[in-house]
Design a protein around this motif. Sequence first.
Motif: not given
Length: 302
Positions: A132-150
Amino acid sequence: MKAIIPAAGLGTRFLPATKGTPKELLPVLSKPVIQYVVEEALEPEEVDGVIVVNSPEKPQIESYFHVDGGFEETLRARGKEKEADEIHAAGSLPVSFCYQREAKGLGHAVLCASRMLRGDEPFFVLLGDYFVPDRQMCVKMAEVSKMHGGASVIAVAPVPEDQVSRYGIIAGECVGSLSDMNATGEKEGAVWKVTGLVEKPAPEDAPSHLFIVGRYLLSPRVMELLATQGPGAGGEIQLTDAMQRLLAEEEMYALVVDPAEGCDTGTPAAWAATNARMALADPDSRDLFLEALGNKAIEQLR
Ligand code: G1P
């Protein structure tokens, strides 16, 4: 936190080229495919290192990520500072290696990296045929994980019904969206709670049309489950099957992404298209690329 990149495949789709060069080192413009994936893996602030699961037949991948002081010096002596900086940067990436000696499937490849992880830490898995050239997919996934207690989070995307049997498919329901997107259903940014996962189902058995894209943020418990995971689809130890068992113990979420955000390098045609796409997006290459392509080929593309 570590990110695991399975890279032990034989690259049979790229034979005969992969007789001499591992497919992970095929270039997109001047950089090997795997370097894009490593750089993407290092983008979330939680990630401090990458573990490549390699096969002993492909020592070139490990050499590529070593610093080569002699070569760097030669380049600098010739005034090639930019190139020297580039090979220095590749050699300085925090990448370590472990080896999968038998091709027993994706789940087995991931398990090979377990002794290099701290047992109590979640980890990312990034499949290397896609970046993923803008490298943001995993960043967004980490955000979702934080929203749901890890909790564990996987990236998913809609796939036509006649292609479901190529992928891992999820069951679940949409429960929200990324904070800034207000998305629902199968729209990019929607977040699903996963209730089931099935690897390569027949179309009539697929519980949805959302396939696992190849980006995972997983609970450490997955490693323990993989250690006792028997073979599944194709006789291989499947990561999807261990994740299905995880659902009996822990919550899991899926983030709907647009797979076109990423570039596929899994087949010669997709790899060629990715090179074209990256050349068009790169200001230093764009004009030269179009000139080299020539008007006739550009016409054919229309
Ligand atoms: C693997 C996974 C599958 C996922 C796919 C994405 O399958 O097992 O769940 O959907 O990657 O590319 P493979 O492509 O290794 O058969």
